[in-house]
Design an enzyme around this catalytic site. Structure first.
Site, PDB file in Angstrom:
ATOM      1  N   PRO A   1      -3.746  12.401   3.036  1.00  0.00           N
ATOM      2  CG  PRO A   1      -5.889  12.077   2.693  1.00  0.00           C
ATOM      3  CD  PRO A   1      -4.473  12.020   2.113  1.00  0.00           C
TER       4      PRO A   1
ATOM      5  CB  THR B   1     -13.586   6.431   4.813  1.00  0.00           C
ATOM      6  OG1 THR B   1     -12.347   5.764   4.528  1.00  0.00           O
ATOM      7  CG2 THR B   1     -13.468   7.804   4.697  1.00  0.00           C
ATOM      8  CD  GLU B   2     -18.268   1.958   2.587  1.00  0.00           C
ATOM      9  OE1 GLU B   2     -17.870   1.425   1.614  1.00  0.00           O
ATOM     10  OE2 GLU B   2     -19.401   2.366   2.677  1.00  0.00           O
TER      11      GLU B   2
ATOM     12  CE1 TYR C   1      -3.462   2.798   0.159  1.00  0.00           C
ATOM     13  CE2 TYR C   1      -2.191   3.313   2.379  1.00  0.00           C
ATOM     14  CZ  TYR C   1      -3.405   3.577   1.241  1.00  0.00           C
ATOM     15  OH  TYR C   1      -4.153   4.676   1.082  1.00  0.00           O
TER      16      TYR C   1
END
Ligand code: NDP
Ligand code: 8X3
Length: 253
Positions: free
Chosen positions: A182, A187-188, A152
Site C-alpha cells: 500500500p 491508521t495508527e 523502514y
C-alpha cells in the site's frame, strides 16, 4: 468446515479491518497483537458474526513466544488456510546519520524478523497439507526509497525480497504467496512512526484522500478469493492522489 485465517497485527488498522472482512465472509480467525485488551474487544465483536475467534497476545519480535503460541496451536486451529503477515511499523523519520538505533532495531525486528518467525511456525503445516496462502503486507516503501525513510524502506525491501523467495520455496507445494504494497493508509501507522505525536501524524493525511484500512482488507480478500489456480504475486495499491512514495496531489498546496 469454515476456513481459518491467521492475521498478525489485528489490534488496529489494516489487520483489524482484515479480521472483520474475513469474519464477515464466514472464516474463523486467529487474531494476534500485543495489546490483549484490544484483542479481546475485537474478538467479542467478531464472535457476534457467529464465526470462531482465537485471540493470541504476543510480540512477533520474540521468537520463543512465536514458537510457543503458533508452533503449538490447538488441533482445531492448526490447519491455517491463509496467513496474513501484517504486523509491522515505522519508527522515526530521520536522516540515517541522526537515526535512533532503537527505532531501527524495532523496525527490523518486527517487519523482517517477526514476519520470518511467524512464517517459520506456520508454513510447514501448509507444506504438509499442500495447501495454503501467505500474504505479506509490504509497502510502496519496499519498492522505492524516500528521504529519511532509510531503515523502514530497507525493512520493506526485505519483505519484497522474502516474498519473492518464499514464492520460489513454496512452489512445489501448491502454496500461493502474495505481497500487497500500500501507499498512504490512515491508521495508527503515523502515530506510531512519530512516537505518539498526533498533530504530526494528522499532517501526513492533510489535503488529499488517503486510503483507509478497509481498502486494503478488500484487496487482501480479492487475492484470497481468486480461483485456486490464480495467484496475485504482487499488488501496489495507492491513493489516487499519490503517484509514488513522495509525490502527492494535495489540495492545500
Ligand atoms: P497500525 O499501527 O494501525 O497497526 C499495526 C499493527 O501491528 C498493530 O495491530 C500492532 O499491534 C501490530 N504490531 C506492531 N508491532 C508488533 C509486535 N512487535 N508484535 C505484534 N504485533 C505488532 O498500522 P497499519 O495497520 O497501517 O500497519 C499494518 C501493516 O501495513 C504494517 O506492516 C505497515 O508497515 C504496513 N503498511 C502501512 C501503510 C500505511 O500507510 N498505514 C502503508 C504501507 C504498508 P500491537 O501494537 O497491539 O502489538
Ligand atoms: C507506509 C507508507 O509512505 O510511509 O508503508 O512508506 S510510507
Amino acid at each position: 468446515m469454515n476456513k481459518i485465517a491467521l492475521i498478525t497485527g489485528a489490534t488496529s488498522g489494516i489487520g483489524e479491518a482484515t479480521a472483520m472482512k474475513f469474519a464477515n465472509e464466514g472464516w474463523n480467525v486467529i487474531i494476534t497483537g500485543r495489546r490483549s485488551d484490544r484483542l479481546e474487544l475485537l474478538a467479542d465483536k467478531l464472535r457476534s458474526t457467529s464465526i470462531r475467534v482465537f485471540p493470541l497476545a504476543f510480540d512477533v519480535r520474540d521468537r520463543h513466544e512465536v514458537e510457543i503460541y503458533l508452533g503449538h496451536l490447538p488441533s482445531e486451529w492448526r490447519d491455517v488456510d491463509v496467513l496474513i503477515n501484517n504486523a509491522g511499523l515505522a519508527a522515526g523519520l530521520s536522516p540515517i546519520q541522526e537515526g535512533d538505533i532503537d527505532d531501527w532495531e524495532r523496525m527490523i525486528d518486527t517487519n523482517v524478523k517477526g514476519m520470518l518467525y511467524v512464517t517459520r511456525a506456520i508454513a510447514p503445516g501448509m507444506i504438509d497439507r499442500k495447501q495454503g496462502q501467505i500474504i505479506n503486507i509490504g509497502s510502496i516503501a519496499g519498492k522505492e526509497v524516500y528521504p529519511n525513510g532509510n531503515v523502514y524502506c530497507a525493512s520493506k525491501h526485505a519483505v519484497d525480497a522474502i516474498s519473492k523467495a518464499m514464492r520460489i520455496d513454496m512452489l512445489p507445494y501448491n502454496i500461493r504467496v502474495t505481497q500487497i504494497c500500500p501507499g498512504a493508509v490512515e491508521t495508527e501507522f503515523s502515530l506510531v512512526r512519530f512516537h505518539g505525536d498526533q498533530q504530526r501524524a494528522d499532517q501526513v493525511y492533510d489535503g488529499f484522500e488517503n486510503l483507509v484500512a478497509e481498502d486494503i482488507a478488500e484487496c487482501i480478500w480479492f487475492c484470497v478469493s481468486r480461483p485456486p489456480h490464480v495467484n496475485i504475486n504482487d499488488m501496489i495499491v495507492m491513493p489516487t492522489a499519490q503517484a509514488n512514495g513522495t509525490l502527492f496531489h494535495k489540495e492545500n498546496r
